[in-house]
Enzyme design. Structure first.
Site: not given
Length: 313
Positions: A133, A136-137
């Site tokens: 992701c 997300c990261d």
């Protein structure tokens, strides 16, 4: 005593929320179940540019808009991981890790999950440089070099997103050309922060005790092996249906996808399936929403038919 509903929607992604909207607007009692936050994979998407009504919208923002719409006619939403479904004929029992419910109809909208690459070090460095992701990261890799594995829409779109953060993005693909849509490919090839390594597999993900340091790669044409330094590895090599708990119902094909007709009906009367749990070529928010509308109306028709059967008995 089990709580009773007319319809239980398992999964609160775009398809599930649309189904809940249609069914609840038809004055059915509806429960949406999800093991996590509503929105599904939309929450892991940066900019959504192909959903009608929005030139561009963040995935989490679209999730919130859909959720507020889906619950406006009384549909309920709660957490729970479904462990099994029992088909009792007219009624069905849904057992989660927290509660048991009884319902007349079920709409399966559990979606799919990212497929693992299977390379050595992938599990070991999960959360320490290996990610599925970018939204997300990605912020953890500002001004660093990251690798994206894959050649489809998700891989290239997320690679483009990462160029806003990383110093360089290297796409490693096992074939000699991408599978992503041409408009996405054009953007990627025009991005001077992206480079491509063709006909190559990731054999191993390296690192120290704390984080990823690089990947060992092998050209599948020449057999040449090398090591590529990188701080992060983002993997996009396909999806798997999240349908293991439905195996007892006889509605899955040999790959685990739920089989339906064009009305989203499975082989079991009263059980419908929508979105990415179906074996379909285009897995998009728009197609999930379309499936959800069809199934939401379908459960209303199904429950009405049960009333007719009761009157003739």
């Amino acid at each position: 005593m089990a709580k009773k509903y007319d319809v239980i929607v398992i999964g609160a992604g775009p398809g599930g929320m649309t189904a809940a909207l249609y069914a609840s607007r038809a004055n059915l009692s509806v429960l949406m179940l999800d093991r996590g936050i509503y929105g599904g994979q939309m929450n892991n998407t940066a900019a959504i540019e192909n959903y009608p009504g929005f030139k561009s919208i963040l995935g989490p923002d679209l999730s919130k808009e859909m959720y507020e719409s889906s619950t406006q006619f009384g549909a309920e939403y709660t957490y729970g991981t479904v462990e099994k479904i029992e088909n009792n004929g007219v009624t069905k029992t849904v057992t989660t890790d927290m509660e048991t419910y009884e319902t007349k109809a079920i709409i399966i909208a559990t979606g799919s999950e990212y497929k693992k690459l299977g390379a050595a070090g992938e599990n070991e460095y999960g959360g320490r440089g290996v990610s599925y992701c970018a939204v997300c990261d990605g912020a953890f890799f500002k001004n660093k070099h990251v690798v994206v594995v894959g050649g489809g829409d998700s891989a290239i779109e997320e690679g483009i997103y990462l160029t806003q953060l990383a110093d360089k993005v290297t796409v490693i693909h096992r074939r000699d050309q991408l599978r992503a849509q041409k408009i996405i490919q054009d953007r990627a090839f025009a991005n001077d922060k992206m480079e491509f390594v063709w006909n190559t597999n990731v054999e191993e993900i390296d690192g120290d005790e704390q984080k990823v340091s690089g990947v060992k790669i092998k050209n599948n044409k020449t057999g040449e092996e090398s090591t590529l330094d990188a701080s992060g590895v983002f993997i996009y090599v396909g999806v798997l249906p999240m349908t293991e708990q439905f195996g007892n119902l006889g509605i899955l094909d040999d790959q685990g996808w739920v089989e339906t007709n064009d009305q989203m009906e499975t082989k079991v009367p009263g059980i419908f399936a929508i979105g990415d749990v179906r074996d379909k070529k285009l897995r998009q928010i728009t197609t999930a929403v379309g499936d959800g509308g069809v199934a939401g109306q379908g459960v209303f028709n199904y429950i009405e038919s049960l009333k007719g059967e009761e009157q003739t008995v």
